[in-house]
Design a protein around this motif. Structure first.
Motif, PDB file in Angstrom:
ATOM      1  N   HIS A 356       0.823  -1.217   0.000  1.00 20.22           N
ATOM      2  CA  HIS A 356       0.000   0.000   0.000  1.00 20.22           C
ATOM      3  C   HIS A 356       0.855   1.265   0.000  1.00 20.22           C
ATOM      4  CE1 HIS A 356      -3.792  -2.049   0.173  1.00 20.22           C
ATOM      5  NE2 HIS A 356      -3.461  -2.713   1.264  1.00 20.22           N
ATOM      6  N   GLN A 438      -4.393   7.698   2.013  1.00 20.07           N
ATOM      7  CA  GLN A 438      -5.006   6.514   1.417  1.00 20.07           C
ATOM      8  C   GLN A 438      -4.233   5.245   1.786  1.00 20.07           C
ATOM      9  OE1 GLN A 438      -6.157   6.750  -2.744  1.00 20.07           O
ATOM     10  NE2 GLN A 438      -6.217   8.979  -2.632  1.00 20.07           N
ATOM     11  N   GLU A 441      -5.187   4.283   5.371  1.00 18.36           N
ATOM     12  CA  GLU A 441      -6.537   3.717   5.451  1.00 18.36           C
ATOM     13  C   GLU A 441      -6.572   2.289   4.910  1.00 18.36           C
ATOM     14  OE1 GLU A 441      -8.924   6.456   3.303  1.00 18.36           O
ATOM     15  OE2 GLU A 441      -8.901   8.001   4.875  1.00 18.36           O
ATOM     16  N   ARG A 442      -5.901   2.060   3.784  1.00 14.83           N
ATOM     17  CA  ARG A 442      -5.923   0.730   3.168  1.00 14.83           C
ATOM     18  C   ARG A 442      -5.125  -0.274   3.995  1.00 14.83           C
ATOM     19  NH1 ARG A 442      -4.799   3.263  -2.832  1.00 14.83           N
ATOM     20  NH2 ARG A 442      -6.945   3.950  -3.245  1.00 14.83           N
TER      21      ARG A 442
END
Length: 686
Positions: A356, A438, A441-442
């Protein structure tokens, strides 16, 4: 090196050098086994199973039990093979363990209680001449020792006058025991207190022989059978006592014998103790809290003979020891498989973090390569800076050389460069922060969906980026802009056009290089393509006019690489918030192969030791020293037609037609216990 410069000769082995284990035992096979077990113990000690992976809870219990068994039983037993036979008396709550021990001794050595759990601390009863075996750390080194003198268990104090702790091993000397035998009254295996249950399991794991006590009312309970099944699996030496059997309830013994066969304990001895409580009278009644002699006579005779016979003791000890070694090898392989699962989970979680955050870096690279940054404020500030229309008119009129046109246009506008730099910094900061958010969060969602990762997230704020990320990103971008200006300055100093470059201003050329880095028009549509393309052309022409085509391409590539490195450092710092949780656990270094190698060494050493183990003479044995348990000698096992006694406890629960000495009875296998009884009978008759 020698004095003549020649290489040193290999050192000769020192005569008589021995390993630590060899110093403890003259048996080379036992010493090699000890060395292998020490190595296995070190591997157990280094093994960590912190991640929540399938089966890890039972594996953690297995690891603790295996470690305890090495520390409490196997290593001490191998280092002191002549130590007394330790019989651990365990069983269910209220089964009468303490009463049974006292009745065998003929004295109140361990105090039964009315409240549950009754036995709160372990009491080890030994012959006075065997005291030194137990006052040290040979048995259960993790438990403190206290010496008690017959006071009630709840009020017992050690020799210093302090209250004995619940996990202290209380030592009681009794001359009524044969020398070479010790009885340990353990807490209840099904105690309402978890600490008592754990201690009971630990003590049973330290036993040479389990004497498991149950009652006619509770013999089928699940918890005791879980332990007994474990004992059968590791071939532990076990004897069962069925206590408090009412007259006419002999079928209970038959059913217990059936359960024993079903659970792999068909060869274990079973003793039946009749009910002697309230309502009993005469010879069947208890006296001074002790069971009648005839009630414990069979068990007392068996234990006295077993404890007093060195050969029989050695066989029981060896059988239990061999079973524990084999069980430890099996456990080690199972724990190695669990270690592999832990390492795989660690790798999986780390790969999730890396994936990620690598995506976040690619997101930033794309945003800084597709012209997306050449919009809005950046575009407006750039146009203000270069005066686009005036510059293009100069180029279209071909007024002299391009660099002269550039010079006329930009001279006096250098003061506008900082505005463009600020606009670029703001735009780039937004891109990096959005990508990092992002990624956080992922990553959080992926870990939350993984049992191994979810347990590491509790109490940590990892669903968002770190609070201090914005100033960190701003600092990284400023550092990159400094890198760009330094590249321009270095390029200007390396060429003859240094004065010309500096006349345009390092800031102006640096801003132009930043624009070229962001110049690709991919992702833009319509009018934006033309605007961005025109913007890039202006910047490129400006730099080419000063440095030349090749230099501009090289400078743009270097600036892009440095931007990627700065952003990567920021994102790695964010990903480290996750991987630091794994680093602290050390699961990246968990390897099952190391444990398998240690287990393999133990198995090979055990095989060698058994192959060279000396066999006891099957002749008459030495008489025992010390006392005899209460009731010993009052029971004589029925004999076969050849005058050989049957196995002790073997009559319990059997049909009359199957009893030794009856017509049509099957032959009894020549088991180690049977051999002992033959020798005892010969000695008794001689």
């Amino acid at each position: 090196m020698t004095a003549t410069g020649q290489p040193d000769e290999p050192a000769e082995p020192v005569d008589g050098a021995v390993s630590a284990s060899s110093a403890l035992t003259p048996d080379a096979g036992a010493a090699a086994l000890l060395d292998a077990l020490d190595a296995l113990r070190a591997r157990f000690g280094a093994l960590r199973l912190p991640l929540e992976t399938p089966g890890v809870h039972s594996a953690r219990t297995d690891l603790a039990r295996a470690t305890d068994q090495l520390d409490d039983y196997l290593l001490p037993r191998l280092r002191a093979e002549r130590a007394p036979l330790l019989v651990v008396v365990g069983g269910s709550t209220g089964a009468g363990k303490s009463t049974l021990v006292n009745s065998l001794l003929g004295e109140q050595a361990t105090a039964p209680g009315v409240l549950r759990p009754t036995t709160r601390a372990p009491v080890l009863v030994h012959h006075p001449l065997d005291a030194r075996w137990f006052t040290g750390d040979r048995v259960l080194p993790g438990l403190a020792r206290t010496s008690v003198h017959g006071t009630p268990a709840a009020d017992r104090r050690d020799d210093a006058g302090t209250q004995a702790g619940p996990r202290a091993l209380r030592l009681v000397a009794s001359g009524n025991l044969p020398q070479g035998l010790a009885l340990l009254d353990a807490p209840d295996v099904d105690s309402v207190e978890e600490a008592n249950r754990e201690l009971a399991a630990q003590l049973l794991g330290a036993a040479d022989l389990w004497l498991f006590v149950t009652t006619a009312a509770r013999y089928a309970d699940a918890v005791p059978w879980d332990l007994l099944t474990t004992a059968a699996a590791r071939r532990a030496q076990v004897a069962l006592v069925l206590d408090r059997v009412d007259p006419g309830a002999e079928e209970v013994a038959a059913d217990l014998r059936r359960l024993m066969s079903e659970h792999g304990l068909g060869e274990a001895a079973l003793f039946v103790v009749p009910e002697s409580g309230a309502g009993a009278s005469g010879d069947d009644a208890m006296s001074d809290g002790l069971l009648p002699e005839h009630a414990v006579g069979e068990l007392a005779t068996w234990l006295t003979g077993l404890g007093g016979d060195p050969d029989s003791r050695a066989r029981v000890i060896a059988a239990t020891r061999d079973g524990v070694v084999d069980d430890l090898v099996r456990r080690a392989h199972e724990l190695a498989a669990t270690a592999d699962v832990q390492h795989a989970a660690d790798t999986r979680l780390r790969e999730t973090v890396e994936h990620h955050h690598a995506d976040a870096l690619r997101q930033v690279e794309d945003a800084t390569s597709d012209g997306a940054l050449l919009r809005g404020e950046v575009l407006a500030r750039w146009q203000d800076f270069i005066g686009t229309g005036e510059f293009f008119r100069a180029l279209e009129a071909r007024a002299g050389k391009v660099r002269d046109a550039v010079g006329r246009v930009l001279r006096g506008r250098v003061k506008e460069a900082p505005h463009v730099e600020q606009a670029i910094a703001h735009g780039l900061e937004s891109v990096v922060l959005d990508a990092a958010e992002q990624a956080a969060e992922r990553t959080y969602a992926a870990w939350r969906g993984d049992a191994a990762g979810a347990a590491l997230l509790d109490g940590l704020e990892l669903s968002r980026t770190a609070p201090g990320l914005r100033p960190e990103v701003a600092g990284a971008i400023r550092a990159w802009q400094g890198d760009v200006l330094e590249l321009v300055r270095e390029q200007g100093e390396s060429r003859r056009g240094t004065a010309r470059a500096l006349s345009f201003g390092v800031n102006a050329l640096g801003v132009s290089l930043m624009i070229v880095v962001f110049a690709s028009t991919a992702g833009l549509t319509g009018l934006e393509v033309g605007i961005a393309g025109g913007t890039a052309v202006v910047a490129q022409k400006l730099l080419e006019a000063v440095f030349g085509d090749d230099a501009v391409r090289r400078l743009a590539a270097q600036a892009k690489e440095r931007l990627t490195a700065r952003v990567d450092a920021v994102l790695r710092g964010q990903s480290a918030r996750y991987t630091a949780q794994l680093d602290a656990l050390g699961t990246d270094d968990v390897r099952g192969d190391r444990l398998r190698d240690a287990a393999r060494d133990v198995a090979e050493a055990a095989q060698q030791e058994r192959a060279t183990r000396s066999r006891a003479d099957d002749g008459l044995t030495r008489p025992w020293s010390g006392g005899m348990l209460r009731g010993a000698g009052t029971f004589r096992p029925p004999t076969s037609p050849e005058g050989i006694p049957g196995l002790p406890g073997s009559l319990a629960g059997r049909e009359p037609a199957a009893q030794e000495g009856d017509a049509g009875a099957p032959d009894v296998p020549d088991a180690p216990r049977a051999r002992f009884w033959r020798r005892w009978r010969r000695k008794d008759q001689g």
